[in-house]
Every structure is written in C-alpha cells, then in structure tokens.
Design an enzyme around this catalytic site. Structure first.
Site, mmCIF file in Angstrom:
data_model
loop_
_atom_site.group_PDB
_atom_site.id
_atom_site.type_symbol
_atom_site.label_atom_id
_atom_site.label_comp_id
_atom_site.label_asym_id
_atom_site.label_seq_id
_atom_site.Cartn_x
_atom_site.Cartn_y
_atom_site.Cartn_z
ATOM 1 C CE LYS A 1 -0.926 0.287 4.997
ATOM 2 N NZ LYS A 1 -2.004 0.319 6.015
ATOM 3 C CG ASP A 2 3.888 2.197 2.609
ATOM 4 O OD1 ASP A 2 2.825 2.777 2.904
ATOM 5 O OD2 ASP A 2 4.645 1.685 3.445
ATOM 6 N NE ARG B 1 0.806 5.473 12.636
ATOM 7 C CZ ARG B 1 0.350 5.438 11.397
ATOM 8 N NH1 ARG B 1 -0.920 5.210 11.159
ATOM 9 N NH2 ARG B 1 1.161 5.616 10.374
ATOM 10 N NE ARG C 1 -7.628 2.821 3.763
ATOM 11 C CZ ARG C 1 -7.908 2.112 4.840
ATOM 12 N NH1 ARG C 1 -9.146 1.713 5.088
ATOM 13 N NH2 ARG C 1 -6.957 1.786 5.711
ATOM 14 N NE ARG C 2 -6.279 2.342 8.732
ATOM 15 C CZ ARG C 2 -5.001 2.027 8.698
ATOM 16 N NH1 ARG C 2 -4.083 2.960 8.959
ATOM 17 N NH2 ARG C 2 -4.602 0.805 8.408
ATOM 18 C CB CYS D 1 -0.629 10.126 0.606
ATOM 19 S SG CYS D 1 0.410 8.699 0.950
ATOM 20 N NE ARG E 1 3.149 10.133 9.294
ATOM 21 C CZ ARG E 1 4.263 10.553 8.707
ATOM 22 N NH1 ARG E 1 4.385 11.812 8.341
ATOM 23 N NH2 ARG E 1 5.256 9.733 8.466
#
Length: 308
Positions: free
Chosen positions: A86-87, A158, A134-135, A245, A152
């Site tokens: 996904k990166d 986190r 997205r989240r 992003c 971040r």
C-alpha cells in the site's frame, strides 16, 4: 544460478518493515535451502520516515517511502526491495518492476481503544487519530460527530500516543499488528463490508531491477499468484483514479470461487459522500476489472469531489 548466491534485501528500518524483510528472507531460506548470511538486509532510511510533523499528502505522497530504496536498486547496492504494497506509488521509476507479492495477510483494519469497545461506542466529540485520509474519511462517514486528528509515526509510536491519552482511539492495519505480534492491542476488527481497506493492504511487494533475471528466478517460488491477481486489479483501479496519499480511496480484490471480485470506494475527505463500484470476472482479466471499476467512479465523481 549459483547454489547460494548473495542477494542483498533492501528495507526501511521501522519494526514493521524489518518484520516484512525478515519474512521475505525466511521464505527464501526455506525455498532454496540457503542461509541468512547469503541474504543480508540493507536498512535504508527514507524521506517518509523522517517526516513526522505533517501528513505525507502535504509532503509528496507515497513515493516518500520508496525513493531511497529505488535509488539503491538502480545503483545496484541492493538486489531487491521489500515494501508494504500500500506504500507503493502506482507508477514506478523506469528500470524497476514489482516481481510479485508474498501471500497476503489479514486485509482488515483494527479499531483500538482503551476505554471504548467500538467506533460506534465512542461518545460524541471523542478524538480518533489516524494518518490515513482513507481511514479519516470513513470514520467521518460513519461518525460525523467525532473529532478526527493526524496521528503519525510507526505502529509502536501510535500505540504509545494512544496509551498516553493523546487520542481516544486509533485505527491500524491488522496485517501489521499480526506481523509485529501486537494483536493483543486490538479492541475490534472492522469487517471489509463496513470499512474497506487501502489498496494493497496486507500484502508485501518485492521490487527488483526490470532486467535482473537472476533475482526474478530466485523469488519465483515464494510469490503468491492469488495475491498477484488481487493486487493487479487493485493497483489498476488506483491508477485510473490517480490515487495517492492525497485521496481518500479504498479498494479490495479477492478470489470468490473461480472469479475475482474488486470493490472500489472513493470518499469526500469530510466523509459526507461516497461512491462505490464493483466488478467481477476472471482473474486473468484482473487489470481490466480494476480499470473498469476506477473508470466508473471517475465518471461518476463531480469535479470538486475530492476537495470537500
């Protein structure tokens, strides 16, 4: 190919990146009977790792996690680069290709909170932290009364911020938590029917130099064809939407019997509106299915959709 060639594996230095690199290393050892000494890791700090004070969307997007690894590949100081799929940006630098993907982990997102059982149990005005647009957009769609803020850092950072009470809840990928052995932190798993994951979530991508047949052959036994079909559809979907992003886009493809189904979702950043497309067909048509789903959503989106 020599019986025990030395292949240098490039990776970022975060705990999750290292876990993914070690998984790749272990699979190569098991497939070929090599030793880990023939598969050394080269830890490379990326621009994305250094930026902690603002969203990556404001700093340049997904390529920030891959640029330095790309340079190392092209210069020949590493032989393969291990990435969270996904990166990866939708377009790779000339001379670099994705050789394939390892078997996919759990694609779902996890809700994590020390005081509340689920997203729906959060009180009005509670603070949810996430670095993912997205989240953030999907949280706002489900709970417009919540405060959504930037959070971040790597997974452990986190979780530490959550522990200190800087936010009431956060969302993280189940795949990363599994790979790090941190699933005991999970409060609730969010099913994909309600909370669609990021394109590529849960998959480990391996990038190589396009003409390097030696490395391509070495990787072949550890690559997973079903994951490859799914990611081909998802990345084609994202490419049509010019996803980065900067855009709240979700997409998930999976095999259902002999068919491949892709669900794609695009949201206004404030979560006030969303559009979804679904395509189903042969896995051999993965790219076409993804492109069709993306084209449908692009045609349906108002010009200002991603600016709200």
């Amino acid at each position: 190919m020599a019986s025990s060639p030395t292949l240098v594996i490039g990776t970022r230095g975060s705990p999750l990146a290292l876990a993914q690199a070690h998984e790749t290393q272990d699979r190569l050892v098991a497939a070929h009977g090599w030793t880990v000494e023939h598969l050394p890791l080269s830890i490379i700090k990326t621009t994305g790792d250094a930026i902690q004070d603002r969203p990556l969307s404001e700093a340049g997007g997904k390529g920030l996690f891959t640029k330095e690894l790309d340079i190392a590949l092209l210069e020949g100081s590493i032989d393969l680069a291990v990435h969270s799929a996904k990166d990866l940006p939708t377009t790779l630098p000339e001379g670099i290709v994705i050789a394939g993907f390892l078997p996919r982990e759990d694609v779902r997102d996890a809700f994590i909170s020390h005081r509340f059982k689920s997203l729906h149990d959060l009180p009005q005005g509670a603070v949810v932290g996430s670095a993912s647009l997205r989240r953030q957009a999907q949280v706002r769609r489900l709970r417009p009364d919540l405060q959504v803020t930037l959070l971040r850092g790597n997974v452990q950072t986190r979780l530490a911020k959550l522990e200190r009470g800087e936010v009431d809840a956060t969302l993280l990928a189940m795949a990363g938590l599994r790979r790090l052995g941190l699933t005991d932190h999970v409060t609730t798993v969010l099913e994909t029917d309600d909370f669609l994951p990021a394109v590529g979530q849960g998959a480990i991508a391996v990038a190589i130099r396009a003409e390097d047949q030696r490395v391509r052959a070495a990787l072949q036994p550890i690559l997973d064809a079903p994951t490859g079909h799914a990611l081909s559809a998802e990345r084609a979907f994202l490419t049509i939407l010019d996803g980065s992003c900067r855009t709240p886009i979700a997409g998930h493809a999976r095999l259902i019997g002999n068919d491949l189904e892709i669900r794609g979702l695009v949201l206004r950043p404030d979560g006030s509106e969303s559009l979804e497309a679904v395509r189903r067909g042969s896995p051999d048509d993965a790219v076409a299915l993804g492109r069709e789903a993306g084209s449908e959503l692009r045609a349906r989106m108002p010009p200002d959709f991603l600016k709200a």
